[in-house]
Design a protein around this motif. Structure first.
Motif, PDB file in Angstrom:
ATOM      1  N   ASN A  73      66.017  86.243 113.802  1.00 28.86           N
ATOM      2  CA  ASN A  73      67.176  85.966 112.972  1.00 28.86           C
ATOM      3  C   ASN A  73      68.369  86.739 113.531  1.00 28.86           C
ATOM      4  OD1 ASN A  73      69.174  86.104 110.894  1.00 28.86           O
ATOM      5  ND2 ASN A  73      67.606  85.618 109.381  1.00 28.86           N
ATOM      6  N   ARG A  74      69.466  86.038 113.799  1.00 27.42           N
ATOM      7  CA  ARG A  74      70.622  86.700 114.400  1.00 27.42           C
ATOM      8  C   ARG A  74      71.193  87.797 113.513  1.00 27.42           C
ATOM      9  NH1 ARG A  74      73.882  81.209 116.029  1.00 27.42           N
ATOM     10  NH2 ARG A  74      72.568  80.545 117.780  1.00 27.42           N
ATOM     11  N   ASP A  75      71.149  87.592 112.191  1.00 23.92           N
ATOM     12  CA  ASP A  75      71.763  88.552 111.277  1.00 23.92           C
ATOM     13  C   ASP A  75      70.888  89.773 111.035  1.00 23.92           C
ATOM     14  OD1 ASP A  75      73.963  86.844 110.965  1.00 23.92           O
ATOM     15  OD2 ASP A  75      72.925  85.722 109.385  1.00 23.92           O
ATOM     16  N   SER A  76      69.613  89.533 110.727  1.00 23.68           N
ATOM     17  CA  SER A  76      68.724  90.642 110.363  1.00 23.68           C
ATOM     18  C   SER A  76      67.930  91.195 111.538  1.00 23.68           C
ATOM     19  CB  SER A  76      67.747  90.190 109.269  1.00 23.68           C
ATOM     20  OG  SER A  76      66.887  89.179 109.768  1.00 23.68           O
ATOM     21  N   GLY A  77      67.773  90.394 112.577  1.00 23.04           N
ATOM     22  CA  GLY A  77      66.938  90.806 113.689  1.00 23.04           C
ATOM     23  C   GLY A  77      65.457  90.615 113.449  1.00 23.04           C
ATOM     24  N   ASN A  78      65.085  90.053 112.282  1.00 18.24           N
ATOM     25  CA  ASN A  78      63.679  89.841 111.966  1.00 18.24           C
ATOM     26  C   ASN A  78      63.070  88.786 112.871  1.00 18.24           C
ATOM     27  OD1 ASN A  78      63.614  91.674 109.813  1.00 18.24           O
ATOM     28  ND2 ASN A  78      64.321  90.132 108.349  1.00 18.24           N
ATOM     29  N   LEU A  79      61.806  88.959 113.175  1.00 24.21           N
ATOM     30  CA  LEU A  79      61.069  87.989 113.976  1.00 24.21           C
ATOM     31  C   LEU A  79      60.762  86.763 113.132  1.00 24.21           C
ATOM     32  CD1 LEU A  79      59.699  87.611 116.797  1.00 24.21           C
ATOM     33  CD2 LEU A  79      57.599  88.474 115.739  1.00 24.21           C
ATOM     34  N   ILE A  80      60.895  85.572 113.727  1.00 24.71           N
ATOM     35  CA  ILE A  80      60.577  84.323 113.052  1.00 24.71           C
ATOM     36  C   ILE A  80      59.359  83.725 113.739  1.00 24.71           C
ATOM     37  CG2 ILE A  80      61.387  82.023 112.427  1.00 24.71           C
ATOM     38  CD1 ILE A  80      64.239  83.123 112.550  1.00 24.71           C
ATOM     39  N   ARG A  81      58.289  83.554 112.984  1.00 22.08           N
ATOM     40  CA  ARG A  81      57.026  83.064 113.517  1.00 22.08           C
ATOM     41  C   ARG A  81      56.692  81.711 112.897  1.00 22.08           C
ATOM     42  NH1 ARG A  81      54.282  87.592 115.819  1.00 22.08           N
ATOM     43  NH2 ARG A  81      52.376  86.353 115.845  1.00 22.08           N
ATOM     44  N   ASN A  82      56.920  80.651 113.663  1.00 20.79           N
ATOM     45  CA  ASN A  82      56.616  79.295 113.193  1.00 20.79           C
ATOM     46  C   ASN A  82      57.241  78.994 111.836  1.00 20.79           C
ATOM     47  OD1 ASN A  82      55.094  79.085 115.499  1.00 20.79           O
ATOM     48  ND2 ASN A  82      53.123  79.241 114.483  1.00 20.79           N
ATOM     49  N   GLY A  83      58.489  79.398 111.672  1.00 19.34           N
ATOM     50  CA  GLY A  83      59.197  79.122 110.436  1.00 19.34           C
ATOM     51  C   GLY A  83      59.067  80.180 109.367  1.00 19.34           C
ATOM     52  N   VAL A  84      58.297  81.235 109.629  1.00 15.02           N
ATOM     53  CA  VAL A  84      58.122  82.324 108.668  1.00 15.02           C
ATOM     54  C   VAL A  84      58.812  83.569 109.223  1.00 15.02           C
ATOM     55  CG1 VAL A  84      56.476  83.731 107.371  1.00 15.02           C
ATOM     56  CG2 VAL A  84      55.894  81.372 107.987  1.00 15.02           C
ATOM     57  N   GLU A  85      59.842  84.013 108.524  1.00 19.20           N
ATOM     58  CA  GLU A  85      60.573  85.214 108.954  1.00 19.20           C
ATOM     59  C   GLU A  85      59.894  86.447 108.383  1.00 19.20           C
ATOM     60  OE1 GLU A  85      64.956  87.255 108.296  1.00 19.20           O
ATOM     61  OE2 GLU A  85      64.816  85.050 108.389  1.00 19.20           O
ATOM     62  N   VAL A  86      59.572  87.404 109.244  1.00 20.26           N
ATOM     63  CA  VAL A  86      58.829  88.596 108.812  1.00 20.26           C
ATOM     64  C   VAL A  86      59.611  89.846 109.175  1.00 20.26           C
ATOM     65  CG1 VAL A  86      56.603  87.426 109.024  1.00 20.26           C
ATOM     66  CG2 VAL A  86      57.501  88.716 110.965  1.00 20.26           C
ATOM     67  N   ASP A  87      59.368  90.927 108.407  1.00 19.95           N
ATOM     68  CA  ASP A  87      60.034  92.194 108.707  1.00 19.95           C
ATOM     69  C   ASP A  87      59.230  92.980 109.734  1.00 19.95           C
ATOM     70  OD1 ASP A  87      57.866  93.285 107.359  1.00 19.95           O
ATOM     71  OD2 ASP A  87      58.992  93.785 105.542  1.00 19.95           O
ATOM     72  N   SER A  88      59.597  94.226 109.943  1.00 26.21           N
ATOM     73  CA  SER A  88      58.950  95.031 110.982  1.00 26.21           C
ATOM     74  C   SER A  88      57.486  95.321 110.679  1.00 26.21           C
ATOM     75  CB  SER A  88      59.701  96.363 111.158  1.00 26.21           C
ATOM     76  OG  SER A  88      59.734  97.087 109.931  1.00 26.21           O
ATOM     77  N   TYR A  89      57.073  95.184 109.411  1.00 23.70           N
ATOM     78  CA  TYR A  89      55.678  95.395 109.038  1.00 23.70           C
ATOM     79  C   TYR A  89      54.873  94.097 109.061  1.00 23.70           C
ATOM     80  CZ  TYR A  89      57.125 100.007 107.423  1.00 23.70           C
ATOM     81  OH  TYR A  89      57.610 101.292 107.357  1.00 23.70           O
ATOM     82  N   GLY A  90      55.540  92.989 109.302  1.00 23.54           N
ATOM     83  CA  GLY A  90      54.852  91.708 109.297  1.00 23.54           C
ATOM     84  C   GLY A  90      54.816  91.040 107.939  1.00 23.54           C
ATOM     85  N   MET A  91      55.580  91.549 106.969  1.00 24.63           N
ATOM     86  CA  MET A  91      55.614  90.946 105.639  1.00 24.63           C
ATOM     87  C   MET A  91      56.636  89.809 105.615  1.00 24.63           C
ATOM     88  SD  MET A  91      56.548  92.696 101.961  1.00 24.63           S
ATOM     89  CE  MET A  91      55.076  93.728 102.021  1.00 24.63           C
ATOM     90  N   PRO A  92      56.251  88.626 105.124  1.00 24.69           N
ATOM     91  CA  PRO A  92      57.204  87.519 105.049  1.00 24.69           C
ATOM     92  C   PRO A  92      58.383  87.859 104.135  1.00 24.69           C
ATOM     93  CG  PRO A  92      54.952  86.721 104.815  1.00 24.69           C
ATOM     94  CD  PRO A  92      54.888  88.214 104.736  1.00 24.69           C
ATOM     95  N   VAL A  93      59.595  87.641 104.637  1.00 19.82           N
ATOM     96  CA  VAL A  93      60.800  87.892 103.850  1.00 19.82           C
ATOM     97  C   VAL A  93      61.582  86.604 103.605  1.00 19.82           C
ATOM     98  CG1 VAL A  93      61.018  90.280 104.609  1.00 19.82           C
ATOM     99  CG2 VAL A  93      62.115  88.469 105.936  1.00 19.82           C
ATOM    100  N   ALA A  94      61.282  85.553 104.381  1.00 16.89           N
ATOM    101  CA  ALA A  94      61.995  84.287 104.197  1.00 16.89           C
ATOM    102  C   ALA A  94      61.214  83.170 104.865  1.00 16.89           C
ATOM    103  CB  ALA A  94      63.407  84.367 104.782  1.00 16.89           C
ATOM    104  N   TYR A  95      61.481  81.948 104.382  1.00 19.25           N
ATOM    105  CA  TYR A  95      60.917  80.747 104.994  1.00 19.25           C
ATOM    106  C   TYR A  95      62.067  79.837 105.403  1.00 19.25           C
ATOM    107  CZ  TYR A  95      56.535  82.328 102.975  1.00 19.25           C
ATOM    108  OH  TYR A  95      55.433  83.085 102.636  1.00 19.25           O
ATOM    109  N   TRP A  96      61.947  79.233 106.591  1.00 16.65           N
ATOM    110  CA  TRP A  96      62.952  78.322 107.096  1.00 16.65           C
ATOM    111  C   TRP A  96      62.442  76.902 106.875  1.00 16.65           C
ATOM    112  CZ3 TRP A  96      67.688  79.720 109.283  1.00 16.65           C
ATOM    113  CH2 TRP A  96      67.893  81.116 109.395  1.00 16.65           C
ATOM    114  N   LEU A  97      63.142  76.163 106.002  1.00 16.14           N
ATOM    115  CA  LEU A  97      62.644  74.877 105.543  1.00 16.14           C
ATOM    116  C   LEU A  97      63.636  73.758 105.837  1.00 16.14           C
ATOM    117  CD1 LEU A  97      61.364  75.916 101.992  1.00 16.14           C
ATOM    118  CD2 LEU A  97      60.093  75.933 104.136  1.00 16.14           C
ATOM    119  N   LEU A  98      63.089  72.580 106.144  1.00 14.74           N
ATOM    120  CA  LEU A  98      63.883  71.368 106.228  1.00 14.74           C
ATOM    121  C   LEU A  98      64.115  70.821 104.826  1.00 14.74           C
ATOM    122  CD1 LEU A  98      61.984  69.653 109.186  1.00 14.74           C
ATOM    123  CD2 LEU A  98      64.044  71.055 109.330  1.00 14.74           C
TER     124      LEU A  98
END
Length: 251
Positions: free
Chosen positions: A159-184
């Motif tokens: 994510n450009r704003d947060s820097g969080n990793l996005i894994r197959n549409g699931v944005e996770v924080d540094s611990y691997g906890m989902p913080v957002a979903y990217w949906l159509l």
């Protein structure tokens, strides 16, 4: 002497499965698995029968809560409130009651391996406009609406704003906890008009329902994955046997 399971001989020399991570495997093959599994439960009698058996034995007529409140009137009021919500307001679309929604969720999970359950909260104004008694409802979102990383249009794997990793549409924080979903907005092959640019939704409003089978897995895979080829070939074999029997009868 090493492990027999790692030996290579004429029977096992072509057995080289690789060692990709769970999310890499799902990213490579998840879409094809979903499409084939959906076809099997729609057009293959064995696949359809297996799905119906799983739903019937898991959901049945539905799980009904049993209040343990001592006061008899309170217990009845609780039951009445639950029954009304389950019958009329659990499904935000108004198409199904709670128990039908539960069965539909499982029918979705078996072939696709996952779904998103969205928690919908209505404001007092929305409740009055919709004629609702309760502010809470549920919405099912199918797996195809969760965007793949390749569909982000330049955002890459983070994510450009947060820097969080996005894994197959699931944005996770540094611990691997989902913080957002990217949906159509809609299914990518739906007739409805909607943008194909995925939008970010806060994970707190969702429950991602899937069975995690490996560490580091953030998307579900079809429960039918190991049986897809067998079911397909079993269907072909059955068709061939029936055709052979018909031809034999003609002769």
């Amino acid at each position: 002497r090493g492990f027999d399971g790692a030996r290579s001989d004429r029977m096992t020399q072509t057995w080289n499965p690789g060692n990709a991570s769970a999310d890499v495997q799902i990213r490579m093959d998840g879409r094809v698995l979903r499409e084939r599994a959906r076809d099997l439960v729609q057009n293959n009698g064995f696949g359809k029968g297996a799905l119906n058996a799983i739903v019937a034995n898991t959901i049945g007529t539905g799980i009904k809560p049993m209040p343990q409140i001592e006061d008899r009137d309170q217990r009845q009021a609780w039951r009445d409130a639950w029954n009304y919500w389950a019958e009329f307001e659990a499904d935000v679309t108004g198409h199904q009651h709670f128990y039908e929604l539960s069965a539909l969720a499982l029918k979705e999970i078996v072939p696709t391996g996952e779904l998103l359950l969205r928690y919908v909260w209505f404001t007092p104004q929305e409740m009055r406009r919709r004629g609702r008694r309760t502010p809470f409802g549920l919405q099912l979102i199918e797996a195809e609406r969760i965007a793949d990383e390749s569909e982000y249009g330049g955002t890459g794997d983070r994510n450009r704003d947060s820097g969080n990793l996005i894994r197959n549409g699931v944005e996770v924080d540094s611990y691997g906890m989902p913080v957002a979903y990217w949906l159509l907005d809609t299914h990518p092959n739906d007739i409805a008009i909607g943008t194909m640019v995925p939008k970010r939704h806060d994970a707190a409003m969702f429950r991602h329902v899937f069975v995690r089978e490996r560490i580091g897995q953030y998307r579900g895979s079809s429960w039918m994955a190991a049986a897809i080829n067998w079911l397909y070939k079993l269907g072909v074999y059955t068709d061939n046997e029936m055709m052979a029997s018909a031809l034999s009868s003609c002769v």
